[in-house]
Design a protein around this motif. Structure first.
Motif, mmCIF file in Angstrom:
data_model
loop_
_atom_site.group_PDB
_atom_site.id
_atom_site.type_symbol
_atom_site.label_atom_id
_atom_site.label_comp_id
_atom_site.label_asym_id
_atom_site.label_seq_id
_atom_site.Cartn_x
_atom_site.Cartn_y
_atom_site.Cartn_z
ATOM 1 N N LEU A 357 0.752 -1.205 0.382
ATOM 2 C CA LEU A 357 0.038 -0.012 -0.043
ATOM 3 C C LEU A 357 0.867 1.223 -0.106
ATOM 4 O O LEU A 357 1.736 1.470 0.861
ATOM 5 C CB LEU A 357 -0.800 -0.020 1.293
ATOM 6 C CG LEU A 357 -2.253 0.798 1.113
ATOM 7 C CD1 LEU A 357 -3.203 0.288 2.443
ATOM 8 C CD2 LEU A 357 -2.038 2.202 1.121
ATOM 9 N N THR A 358 1.201 1.983 -1.095
ATOM 10 C CA THR A 358 1.931 3.174 -1.302
ATOM 11 C C THR A 358 1.144 4.307 -1.753
ATOM 12 O O THR A 358 0.214 4.536 -2.511
ATOM 13 C CB THR A 358 2.791 2.676 -2.474
ATOM 14 O OG1 THR A 358 3.186 1.477 -2.366
ATOM 15 C CG2 THR A 358 4.026 3.671 -2.722
ATOM 16 N N GLU A 359 1.867 5.554 -0.816
ATOM 17 C CA GLU A 359 1.327 6.860 -1.390
ATOM 18 C C GLU A 359 2.513 7.658 -1.430
ATOM 19 O O GLU A 359 3.638 7.277 -1.216
ATOM 20 C CB GLU A 359 0.315 7.313 -0.361
ATOM 21 C CG GLU A 359 -0.934 6.632 -0.305
ATOM 22 C CD GLU A 359 -2.133 7.472 0.629
ATOM 23 O OE1 GLU A 359 -2.148 8.783 0.306
ATOM 24 O OE2 GLU A 359 -2.691 6.646 1.555
ATOM 25 N N MET A 360 2.184 8.795 -2.171
ATOM 26 C CA MET A 360 3.024 9.986 -2.229
ATOM 27 C C MET A 360 2.649 11.150 -2.619
ATOM 28 O O MET A 360 1.208 11.395 -2.768
ATOM 29 C CB MET A 360 4.112 9.719 -3.496
ATOM 30 C CG MET A 360 3.308 9.453 -4.931
ATOM 31 S SD MET A 360 4.217 9.395 -6.366
ATOM 32 C CE MET A 360 4.662 10.880 -6.698
ATOM 33 N N PRO A 361 3.502 12.418 -2.369
ATOM 34 C CA PRO A 361 2.749 13.673 -2.575
ATOM 35 C C PRO A 361 2.461 13.594 -4.036
ATOM 36 O O PRO A 361 3.415 13.474 -4.903
ATOM 37 C CB PRO A 361 3.701 14.455 -2.193
ATOM 38 C CG PRO A 361 5.051 13.861 -1.888
ATOM 39 C CD PRO A 361 4.650 12.322 -1.921
ATOM 40 N N LEU A 362 1.232 14.434 -4.422
ATOM 41 C CA LEU A 362 1.145 14.492 -5.890
ATOM 42 C C LEU A 362 1.439 15.931 -6.236
ATOM 43 O O LEU A 362 0.984 16.321 -7.436
ATOM 44 C CB LEU A 362 -0.263 14.068 -6.116
ATOM 45 C CG LEU A 362 -0.478 12.596 -5.847
ATOM 46 C CD1 LEU A 362 -1.829 12.089 -5.827
ATOM 47 C CD2 LEU A 362 0.241 11.747 -6.802
ATOM 48 N N SER A 363 2.074 16.786 -5.792
ATOM 49 C CA SER A 363 2.641 18.201 -6.143
ATOM 50 C C SER A 363 3.737 18.063 -5.443
ATOM 51 O O SER A 363 4.124 17.626 -4.287
ATOM 52 C CB SER A 363 1.528 19.211 -5.838
ATOM 53 O OG SER A 363 1.230 19.290 -4.406
ATOM 54 N N ASN A 364 4.466 19.252 -5.743
ATOM 55 C CA ASN A 364 5.670 19.545 -5.123
ATOM 56 C C ASN A 364 5.831 20.092 -3.734
ATOM 57 O O ASN A 364 5.055 20.818 -3.556
ATOM 58 C CB ASN A 364 6.646 20.542 -5.911
ATOM 59 C CG ASN A 364 8.132 20.654 -5.546
ATOM 60 O OD1 ASN A 364 8.492 20.023 -4.969
ATOM 61 N ND2 ASN A 364 8.826 21.614 -6.113
ATOM 62 N N LYS A 365 6.092 19.299 -2.696
ATOM 63 C CA LYS A 365 6.094 19.570 -1.407
ATOM 64 C C LYS A 365 7.262 19.601 -0.771
ATOM 65 O O LYS A 365 8.181 18.841 -1.207
ATOM 66 C CB LYS A 365 5.059 18.120 -0.593
ATOM 67 C CG LYS A 365 3.580 18.189 -1.215
ATOM 68 C CD LYS A 365 2.830 18.895 -0.259
ATOM 69 C CE LYS A 365 1.497 19.328 -0.745
ATOM 70 N NZ LYS A 365 0.798 18.387 -1.530
ATOM 71 N N LYS A 366 7.379 20.427 0.547
ATOM 72 C CA LYS A 366 8.578 20.191 1.039
ATOM 73 C C LYS A 366 8.988 18.780 1.912
ATOM 74 O O LYS A 366 7.972 18.132 1.960
ATOM 75 C CB LYS A 366 8.470 21.218 2.215
ATOM 76 C CG LYS A 366 8.646 22.639 1.877
ATOM 77 C CD LYS A 366 8.758 23.286 3.295
ATOM 78 C CE LYS A 366 8.793 24.944 3.148
ATOM 79 N NZ LYS A 366 8.364 25.896 3.854
ATOM 80 N N VAL A 367 10.145 18.670 1.975
ATOM 81 C CA VAL A 367 10.473 17.270 2.447
ATOM 82 C C VAL A 367 9.935 17.142 3.927
ATOM 83 O O VAL A 367 9.290 16.084 4.086
ATOM 84 C CB VAL A 367 12.158 16.994 2.431
ATOM 85 C CG1 VAL A 367 12.339 15.648 3.092
ATOM 86 C CG2 VAL A 367 12.401 17.315 1.141
ATOM 87 N N SER A 368 10.104 18.058 4.824
ATOM 88 C CA SER A 368 9.428 17.987 6.271
ATOM 89 C C SER A 368 7.826 17.741 5.981
ATOM 90 O O SER A 368 7.338 16.842 6.832
ATOM 91 C CB SER A 368 9.632 19.180 6.902
ATOM 92 O OG SER A 368 9.235 20.444 6.222
ATOM 93 N N ALA A 369 7.214 18.327 5.023
ATOM 94 C CA ALA A 369 5.744 18.136 5.070
ATOM 95 C C ALA A 369 5.513 16.777 4.699
ATOM 96 O O ALA A 369 4.520 15.944 5.059
ATOM 97 C CB ALA A 369 5.220 19.087 4.054
ATOM 98 N N ALA A 370 6.336 16.028 3.718
ATOM 99 C CA ALA A 370 6.048 14.848 3.183
ATOM 100 C C ALA A 370 6.345 13.968 4.289
ATOM 101 O O ALA A 370 5.660 12.702 4.528
ATOM 102 C CB ALA A 370 6.963 14.670 1.947
ATOM 103 N N PHE A 371 7.335 13.799 4.975
ATOM 104 C CA PHE A 371 7.774 13.088 6.173
ATOM 105 C C PHE A 371 6.700 13.005 7.219
ATOM 106 O O PHE A 371 6.230 11.963 7.668
ATOM 107 C CB PHE A 371 9.027 13.447 6.821
ATOM 108 C CG PHE A 371 10.070 12.381 6.017
ATOM 109 C CD1 PHE A 371 10.063 11.077 6.277
ATOM 110 C CD2 PHE A 371 11.010 13.163 5.048
ATOM 111 C CE1 PHE A 371 11.240 10.296 5.848
ATOM 112 C CE2 PHE A 371 11.854 12.425 4.548
ATOM 113 C CZ PHE A 371 11.980 10.912 4.701
ATOM 114 N N LYS A 372 6.106 14.374 7.195
ATOM 115 C CA LYS A 372 5.290 14.572 8.438
ATOM 116 C C LYS A 372 3.653 13.663 7.945
ATOM 117 O O LYS A 372 3.120 12.879 8.587
ATOM 118 C CB LYS A 372 4.547 15.841 8.500
ATOM 119 C CG LYS A 372 4.237 16.454 9.731
ATOM 120 C CD LYS A 372 3.892 17.927 9.729
ATOM 121 C CE LYS A 372 3.344 18.060 11.043
ATOM 122 N NZ LYS A 372 3.262 19.795 10.975
ATOM 123 N N ALA A 373 3.457 13.717 6.473
ATOM 124 C CA ALA A 373 2.198 12.896 5.906
ATOM 125 C C ALA A 373 2.587 11.540 6.232
ATOM 126 O O ALA A 373 1.828 10.806 6.427
ATOM 127 C CB ALA A 373 2.129 13.232 4.642
#
Ligand code: HAM
Length: 444
Positions: A357-373
């Motif tokens: 089960l895999t997800e990723m940000p679908l627009s350019n996000k800050k690395v910190s925001a992506a790790f938070k998600a």
């Protein structure tokens, strides 16, 4: 803001997972008994229900969502499934090859304009079954046993099965006369609905919820005293089959059910607890001799039941049997910068194809925001892809629980993830991607 329509509810999260689980278990049990799935339209011609479900039933008299369509046809949102399943049986001539019994299960939304209260909605969901063409108490018994089997498979224990016989035509017309004579003496003290019921179908008075009418109904004549020999024998045989299979039941002479098509046995499933009882029946059904003919088909009897999915879910959660959280995700992919988004998407597709089960940000996000998600979604692994990694065909793989991070080659992604998630050899020598402890390869 536009509010939801009164008596309707949105289903999401744990509840949506719960409904899926319930339908899965009930479908699996029905399949074990040889039933096939059928899906009929939610919209039917109003006449189907006025003739089928019955003009003296509260459902048809007061509770249908009926409207004229743009072509001036009177249509109704199904208030129950049975009439629609019978319509389909006839429209598709499913009876034609004479290969009886025909057995169908179904599930979906149902609409009744009732007063919303605990366990009672205007749009709710049913799971049900219908068997056609086997006029035997064994068919009735198997149907009842299958319903109990289904409730036990869901995890219920204290199920109360109530049964009664409404007898054949002969029984019911003698009984209706007796009820008419009895209630006629008291009619001045009864509710306006019962005035109508006295003429249209005095059996319905036995179901009246007005307390003083209910009181009168308790002393009304009992159907057992009007039963024809045939119906008496049929009911006795059914009880014997249930006894022999150690099925406990209560004979409830006041059980008449709210739909007009029943003949012979009717039954309901209740849950034995004060709190549970307030929800009403978990399900109910019965045998119907004349419905297929009434709707234009051949002389073919039926027997079936339906459960209310909202009621099943509500009790299963109250009893702590069902608490199905959304699954947490396995892998979160963290692209650093716009350039890496495209490659990240390709990797996400590959990882999903491995069963994670895999997800990723679908627009350019800050690395910190992506790790938070990633941590909010409970990801087990984060795969970071920056310009440098992209150039080297590599990724950074972080164990979100321990915080350990290592650089891996993209070509080794399958092996690295299998190692992390503990994939093991179990599918006839092939490596399986079920996670450790959750392997379902050999489950049916
Ligand atoms: P029913 O008793 O009208 O039977 O409905 C079956 C089940 O649907 C009830 O026992 C209850 O669990 C659920 N139910 C009914 N009304 C509501 C409501 N307003 N809100 C939530 N749940 C509700 C039938 O519909 C028959 N067609 C069953 C049958 C099939 N008989 C023969 N074959």
């Amino acid at each position: 803001m536009i509010n939801p329509v009164k008596g309707t509810h949105d289903i999401m999260g744990k509840e949506a997972n719960g409904y899926n689980d319930i339908v899965y278990v009930l479908s699996s049990v029905a399949t074990l008994y040889g039933y096939k799935e059928m899906e009929t339209p939610i919209l039917e011609h109003t006449e189907l229900f006025s003739r089928g479900t019955g003009s003296s039933s509260d459902i048809v008299r007061k509770e249908m969502y009926t409207f004229l369509d743009k072509g001036d046809r009177s249509l109704t949102l199904r208030p129950e499934f049975t009439a629609g399943i019978v319509r389909s049986l006839i429209s598709n001539k499913l009876y034609a090859d004479g290969n009886y019994p025909l057995k169908y299960f179904y599930h979906g939304p149902v609409f009744r304009y009732e007063r919303p209260q605990t366990g009672r909605y205007r749009q709710f969901h049913q799971f049900g079954v219908e068997m056609f063409g086997e006029d035997s108490p064994y068919a009735d018994a198997e149907t009842i046993i299958m319903a109990l089997h289904s409730l036990y498979a869901l995890g219920f224990k204290n199920v109360v099965l109530k049964i009664n016989s409404l007898g054949d035509e002969e029984t019911r017309s003698a009984y209706k006369e007796a009820l008419k004579a009895y209630f006629a003496k008291h009619i001045d003290d009864m509710c306006s609905d019962c005035h109508e019921r006295l003429e249209s179908n005095p059996l319905r008075i036995l179901d009246c919820k007005v307390p003083s009418d209910h009181e009168l109904a308790l002393s009304a004549p009992k159907i057992a005293d009007y039963m024809s020999e045939n119906s008496k024998n049929r009911f006795a045989t059914l009880c014997k089959i249930l006894d022999e299979n150690e099925i406990e039941y209560e004979v409830d002479s006041a059980l008449v059910r709210g739909l007009d098509y029943y003949s012979e046995v009717v039954f309901e499933f209740h849950y034995a607890s004060d709190k549970g009882e307030a929800l009403g029946a978990l399900g109910g059904g019965g045998h119907y001799g004349g419905l297929v003919k009434e709707l234009g088909g051949p002389e073919l009897c039926g027997v079936g039941y339906a459960f209310g999915i909202e009621r099943l879910y509500s009790l299963l959660t109250e009893l702590g049997i069902m608490n199905h959280e959304d699954p947490s995700i396995d892998v979160y992919i963290v692209p650093i910068g716009e350039n890496c988004l495209q490659k990240a998407m390709t990797i996400a597709l590959e990882v999903r194809s491995l069963g994670y089960l895999t997800e990723m940000p679908l627009s350019n996000k800050k690395v910190s925001a992506a790790f938070k998600a990633a941590s909010k979604k409970g990801a087990s692994v984060a795969l970071t892809l920056g310009e440098e990694e992209l150039a080297n065909g590599q990724l950074k793989m972080k164990d979100m629980e321990t915080g350990e991070e290592k650089v891996i080659d993209i070509v080794n992604i399958e092996h690295e993830l299998d190692e992390h998630f503990g994939a093991h050899e179990c599918c006839e020598g092939e490596e399986c991607h079920c996670h450790e402890g959750h392997c379902s390869c050999h489950e049916e």
